[in-house]
Design a protein around this motif. Structure first.
Motif, short mmCIF file in Angstrom:
data_model
loop_
_atom_site.label_atom_id
_atom_site.label_comp_id
_atom_site.label_asym_id
_atom_site.label_seq_id
_atom_site.Cartn_x
_atom_site.Cartn_y
_atom_site.Cartn_z
N CYS A 286 0.63 -1.33 -0.25
CA CYS A 286 -0.41 -0.18 -0.21
C CYS A 286 0.84 1.33 0.09
N THR A 287 1.93 1.59 0.47
CA THR A 287 2.69 2.82 0.46
C THR A 287 3.08 2.86 -0.61
N ILE A 288 3.87 2.17 -1.29
CA ILE A 288 4.09 2.16 -2.40
C ILE A 288 3.57 2.89 -2.75
N MET A 289 2.16 1.97 -3.22
CA MET A 289 1.46 2.46 -4.58
C MET A 289 0.26 3.94 -4.19
N PRO A 298 -0.52 6.81 -10.92
CA PRO A 298 -1.80 5.90 -10.25
C PRO A 298 -1.60 4.06 -10.45
N SER A 299 -1.48 3.60 -9.44
CA SER A 299 -1.80 2.47 -8.72
C SER A 299 -2.64 1.86 -8.28
N ALA A 300 -3.55 0.52 -9.03
CA ALA A 300 -4.61 0.26 -8.19
C ALA A 300 -4.40 -1.19 -7.65
N CYS A 301 -5.28 -1.71 -6.61
CA CYS A 301 -4.35 -2.71 -6.03
C CYS A 301 -5.60 -4.25 -7.37
N GLU A 302 -5.36 -5.53 -5.95
CA GLU A 302 -5.75 -6.49 -6.82
C GLU A 302 -6.08 -6.54 -7.81
N VAL A 303 -4.92 -6.23 -9.16
CA VAL A 303 -4.65 -5.91 -10.50
C VAL A 303 -6.10 -5.31 -11.91
N LEU A 346 -4.85 4.72 -0.62
CA LEU A 346 -5.32 6.08 -1.30
C LEU A 346 -3.87 6.90 -0.95
N PRO A 347 -3.80 8.20 -2.04
CA PRO A 347 -2.34 8.71 -1.94
C PRO A 347 -2.45 9.73 -1.27
N LEU A 369 2.17 -8.54 12.22
CA LEU A 369 3.73 -8.72 11.38
C LEU A 369 3.63 -8.61 10.24
N ASN A 370 2.95 -9.52 9.19
CA ASN A 370 2.89 -9.40 8.17
C ASN A 370 2.11 -8.42 7.26
N THR A 371 1.69 -7.63 7.73
CA THR A 371 0.61 -6.92 6.93
C THR A 371 1.28 -5.11 7.24
N PHE A 372 2.20 -4.64 7.52
CA PHE A 372 2.48 -3.50 8.39
C PHE A 372 2.22 -2.91 6.36
N GLY A 373 2.40 -1.38 6.33
CA GLY A 373 2.79 -0.71 5.68
C GLY A 373 1.20 -0.20 4.23
N THR A 374 -0.20 -0.08 5.40
CA THR A 374 -1.13 0.76 4.85
C THR A 374 -0.66 1.48 5.11
N ILE A 375 -1.43 3.32 3.95
CA ILE A 375 -2.15 4.64 4.74
C ILE A 375 -3.03 4.67 5.05
#
Length: 469
Positions: A286-289, A298-303, A346-347, A369-375
């Motif tokens: 998420c952070t990178i996106m 723009p970057s969208a999830c789930e392809v 989200l940006p 511990l495997n899910t860090f990175g959301t904004i």
């Protein structure tokens, strides 16, 4: 997106009308366009009478000039300071064959001075020009008023809107979507047709997650690209409470995606997340996106490739970041309000304030511990435009819907990235979405650009886009 735009200009003239108006009309439109910051490609007075287009020979000269500047010209403006020779105008467009948006402007007469020496008749000439364009099947846009002074506020707004149309059309026709990973099994809703997008000039360049992970495994923590990306992450958002190991993983993911996008001239991305990224790599993307979207990539999830195409169309129009949201919840009993939500990527542009956290939904399955990175944060109050693009395989066409509303400042206590949206007659829109089988994902942008985007997608891209007004 934010480079200087250039317009080709065709000045109409018809000899038995006052042709001195063509001279001043050419000078006026050059002045107005350059003052607004646009480049201009137009015949000179040495190349044709007053630099206007009337005869077949002048049409050829104009077309040759436009072809010479094909890569620069984003759109064409036909200005009618008098009636204009409709055949000369259409032949110049047809011979140039740039296939860019075309705006038709006609200068008004003065009611207090309609003598033969100054009467324009462009009110009438515009109809003849449009009739010929229809015959040649050349799509075109119109100004808000039938006749508009080049110095009027109406033309200034029409010019801004036309520039947005041109950015959307040119951007989409040159768009390369990076599809990173496979569509998750549980997300049939994001299936799409590569072939239909290819027909509109949109390339899809896929890469498997195994290749991304493989390239990451070859990177050392001290690699300059990783160090630079890690610094960007710390500068972008608060990382308090996030493990150093997770941040390095994010930096490596970002560095690999950046390199792959550069090598393959990728414009936008759609990335597999749920739940392969978390189970086999140990962070969410998420952070990178979010960072890419915030920087107008723009970057969208789930392809969700159609989703990111919608994000890109809105970003091209507004020149501000877009997000991909879920139509997610009702908001109390108000029929015109809903909660739009994501986990989130989200940006930062969308939030009142933002911080990095963990993904609370997936954490229940794969561990925190495997899910860090959301904004995460609350979406700020703002005007907004929403857009959904889909490939309708059974009909062999690209379709969707667009409209405008507002993100509100209504209170909302939840996790992830969320905001309350208010849309007039929302229940009719929701019924339209469900009756036509559209996805629960929707692109959003914090600007009012529905008219320009709708014009670009329907008139010039040939897509079937419903406008919820």
């Amino acid at each position: 997106m934010q480079r200087k735009m250039t317009f080709g200009v065709i000045v109409g003239n018809r000899g038995f009308f006052p042709d001195h108006l063509a001279k001043t009309g050419r000078e006026d439109i050059i002045r107005v366009l350059e003052a607004a910051g646009y480049g201009v490609v137009v015949l000179s007075p040495e190349e044709s009478k007053y630099g206007a287009v009337e005869t077949r020979a002048e049409s050829r000269k104009c077309a040759s000039l436009f072809k010479l500047h094909r890569e620069e010209i984003d759109g064409i403006i036909v200005t009618l300071p008098n009636f204009g020779e409709e055949r000369g105008l259409v032949e110049a467009l047809n011979l140039a064959d740039l296939r860019v948006p075309v705006l038709i402007q006609a200068t008004p007469d003065r009611a207090d001075n309609m003598t033969i020496a100054v009467r324009r008749d462009s009110f009438c000439g515009k109809m003849s020009a449009c009739n010929n364009l229809q015959q040649y099947k050349i799509p075109y846009s119109l100004t808000t008023l039938h006749t508009e002074s080049l110095d009027s506020p109406e033309f200034a707004q029409d010019l801004t809107d036309f520039a947005a149309v041109c950015r959307v059309v040119k951007g989409l026709r040159r768009c390369r979507v990076g599809a990173i990973g496979a569509r998750p099994t549980a997300f049939n809703t994001v299936r799409y047709s590569e072939k239909l997008f290819e027909g509109s000039g949109i390339d899809i360049d896929p890469i498997d997650l195994s290749e991304i992970f493989g390239r990451i495994n070859r990177l050392k923590d001290e690699d300059p690209a990783v160090v630079a990306k890690l610094a960007q992450i710390h500068e972008y958002v608060s990382t308090a409470g996030i493990s150093a190991d997770a941040l390095v993983k994010m930096a490596k993911l970002g560095a690999v995606i950046d390199g792959w996008m550069t090598d393959n001239e990728i414009t936008v991305t759609a990335i597999q997340c749920w739940t392969s990224m978390e189970e086999y790599f140990g962070v969410v993307p998420c952070t990178i996106m979010s960072m890419m979207s915030n920087n107008l990539f723009p970057s969208a999830c789930e392809v969700d490739v159609p989703g990111v195409v919608g994000m890109y169309a809105l970003a091209l129009a507004s020149e501000t970041p877009s997000a991909l949201l879920d139509w997610n919840n009702n908001y109390g009993t108000d029929p015109n309000k809903a909660v739009c939500f994501h986990c989130s990527n989200l940006p930062k542009h969308f939030f009142e304030s933002a911080r990095m956290d963990y993904q609370e939904i997936i954490a229940g399955t794969v561990g925190k511990l495997n899910t860090f990175g959301t904004i995460v944060g609350k979406v700020k109050a703002s005007p907004m435009t929403y857009l959904r693009v889909s490939t309708t395989d059974s009909k062999g066409k690209i379709s969707g819907y667009i409209g405008e509303g507002n993100f509100t400042d209504d209170p909302l206590e939840t996790f992830g990235g969320a905001g309350v949206v208010e849309i007039p007659n929302l229940q009719t829109l929701l019924r339209y979405i469900c009756e036509n089988g559209f996805e629960h994902h929707v692109a959003a942008n914090m600007a009012r650009v529905a008219p320009a985007v709708h014009e670009a997608l329907t008139k010039y891209m040939g897509w079937d886009i419903h406008w919820h007004r």
